[in-house]
Design an enzyme around this catalytic site. Structure first.
Site, PDB file in Angstrom:
ATOM      1  N   SER A 102     -21.805  58.710 -37.665  1.00 26.15           N
ATOM      2  CA  SER A 102     -20.424  58.510 -37.235  1.00 26.15           C
ATOM      3  C   SER A 102     -19.433  59.235 -38.152  1.00 26.15           C
ATOM      4  CB  SER A 102     -20.134  57.003 -37.175  1.00 26.15           C
ATOM      5  OG  SER A 102     -18.915  56.730 -36.565  1.00 26.15           O
ATOM      6  N   ASP A 243     -14.068  61.309 -34.472  1.00 30.59           N
ATOM      7  CA  ASP A 243     -14.973  61.253 -35.622  1.00 30.59           C
ATOM      8  C   ASP A 243     -16.248  62.015 -35.296  1.00 30.59           C
ATOM      9  OD1 ASP A 243     -16.101  59.471 -33.826  1.00 30.59           O
ATOM     10  OD2 ASP A 243     -16.709  58.038 -35.368  1.00 30.59           O
ATOM     11  N   ASP A 245     -19.234  61.431 -34.236  1.00 28.04           N
ATOM     12  CA  ASP A 245     -19.967  61.253 -32.985  1.00 28.04           C
ATOM     13  C   ASP A 245     -19.046  60.953 -31.812  1.00 28.04           C
ATOM     14  OD1 ASP A 245     -19.320  58.660 -33.788  1.00 28.04           O
ATOM     15  OD2 ASP A 245     -21.160  57.798 -32.996  1.00 28.04           O
ATOM     16  N   ASP A 247     -17.028  58.576 -30.923  1.00 26.76           N
ATOM     17  CA  ASP A 247     -16.843  57.285 -30.274  1.00 26.76           C
ATOM     18  C   ASP A 247     -15.574  56.595 -30.760  1.00 26.76           C
ATOM     19  OD1 ASP A 247     -17.646  56.540 -32.818  1.00 26.76           O
ATOM     20  OD2 ASP A 247     -19.209  55.145 -32.143  1.00 26.76           O
TER      21      ASP A 247
END
Length: 448
Positions: A102, A243, A245, A247
């Site tokens: 992340s 960010d 990833d 999400d």
């Protein structure tokens, strides 16, 4: 429930160090495959990843694990976490995996797992998987004729872009908006700018040159200064930071002000109310969301249901109680009408839709309430249980009494790092700062 491998968001740690090693990755895949494999038919897993160098290592190990227990594997390459969740359902897979840490720096990595419904796993299922990781799985391997197959699949970027675009009305265009998108050199570096461009926006791209090492480095949602400078430089209407990833999302308005997840949830909630789309009596957020958001929602006749930190706990509460809007202050926004997990791009598109409909600057659209003073500080710990120390307990009790009914105190160990997070908020900023500093000092003395 004490867990050895799983934290608040999958398994996470430093790459090539326990537990993010090829061995653990392979055993995790074997265990997950066995947990979700049922019946005699062929079973499928889909694996996505972000742009970290270590993603290749973990991906290969997990492919070996899944195929060893007889599961076929689809590999997508770099793709946002919400896209992997979507593809898990779309491809009729038994399990989905996102390899990502992340917002963490490149040296970290992690394994996020989705069930066949596209939702993250419950604590109970994770406990079952942990037990299998610790066991000898040799006797449960597939026969040579039953080994799984692995293949890289094409077209996944286009599928996700179309999915994201369909969350907006078909006739809505972003024409006339200059948008700076910062992808954090992460998983969305291709899909997010392309989706915005296809919707008609004038797109300025930054953080779209990943090299395996620069994910989240001085860019993305946790380092928005680069985005603020670029918004000012090109006189953009809005800046969007994702960010690693993708999400979570943070927005910067045309004046350079940072808009966090609490304000974004307020924008979306009010928009959904006005459109008759809000399900449930309010929205779901965590204990970290600002008291100002709760008061704003109260003014609309809506409630704020709080959960412990972690977007999967937000999702669990949304599913259990029938809410369709939830999220975290950090920028995880879950809109369950569209997705099963946080989706930074989809959340940003909902905000852009409101901006277009109202015809007002982002600084007006995205400032729905004045947040009360909130202080968050972290203490790094080497181990032990400092929160159980009598001196720390006494300091916390005193702090709660001093805040009284005019504030909140949240103290929790991080689920991803060796930290204890101390947050306090209230109308009196000086008191809030003193309370946090007193607790931090007590923790440091115990943890030293």
């Amino acid at each position: 429930m004490t867990r050895k491998y799983f934290g608040t968001d999958g398994i996470r740690g430093t790459a090539n160090r326990w537990p993010i090693t090829p061995e653990i990755a392979m055993k995790t895949a074997m265990s997950v495959g066995l947990a979700f494999r049922n019946g005699a038919e062929r079973h499928r897993a889909v694996i996505g990843k972000d742009t970290r160098l270590s993603g290749y290592m973990i991906e290969t190990a997990m492919v070996a694990g899944f195929t060893a227990v007889g599961m076929d594997v689809f590999m997508t390459g770099p793709l946002p976490t919400p896209a992997v969740a979507m593809l898990t359902r779309s491809l009729r897979c038994d399990v989905g995996v996102m390899i990502s840490a992340s917002h963490n720096p490149f040296a970290d990595n992690g394994i996020k797992i989705f069930g066949p419904d596209g939702y993250k796993l419950s604590d109970e299922i994770e406990a079952e998987i942990e037990a299998m990781i610790e066991s000898d799985l040799t006797g449960r391997l597939a026969a040579p004729s039953d080994l799984g197959r692995a293949k890289r699949i094409d077209g996944v970027h286009d599928r996700y872009i179309e999915f994201a675009k369909r969350t907006l009305p078909r006739n809505l265009s972003l024409s006339g908006l200059r948008v700076v998108i910062d992808c954090g050199n992460g998983a969305a570096y291709k899909v997010a700018p392309e989706a915005l461009w296809e919707l008609g926006a004038d797109v300025v791209r930054i953080g779209v040159d990943p090299d395996g090492f620069n994910i989240n480095r001085d860019c993305g949602s946790t380092a928005p200064d680069l985005l603020r400078r670029k918004v000012h430089e090109v006189r953009a209407d809005i800046g969007i930071a994702l960010d690693g990833d993708a999400d979570r999302v943070i927005i910067v308005d045309e004046k350079g002000n940072i808009v966090d997840g609490d304000q974004l949830m307020a924008v979306v909630a009010q928009s959904f109310v006005e459109d008759g789309r809000l399900a449930g009596p309010g929205i779901v957020a965590t204990v970290m969301s600002n008291l100002g958001l709760e008061r704003f929602l109260g003014g609309l006749g809506l409630g704020l249901k709080r959960t412990k930190v972690g977007d999967r706990y937000v999702v669990e509460a949304m599913r259990a109680h029938g809410y369709n809007v939830g999220g975290e202050q950090s920028g995880h926004i879950i809109l369950s009408d569209y997705a099963t997990t946080g989706d930074g791009l989809v959340a940003a598109l909902q905000v852009l839709a409101v901006v277009k409909r109202l015809g007002k600057p982002v600084s007006e659209v995205c400032h729905r309430f004045d947040p009360v003073p909130q202080i968050l500080k972290n203490v790094r710990i080497a181990g032990g249980k400092p929160l159980e120390d009598d001196r720390v307990k006494a300091t916390i009790d005193d702090a709660e009494k001093r805040l009284g009914n005019q504030g909140r105190l949240v103290i929790r160990p991080s689920g991803t790092e060796p930290l204890i997070r101390v947050m306090a908020e209230g109308d009196n900023q000086d008191l809030v700062e003193r309370v946090v500093d007193d607790i931090i000092d007590a923790l440091k003395k115990v943890a030293a």
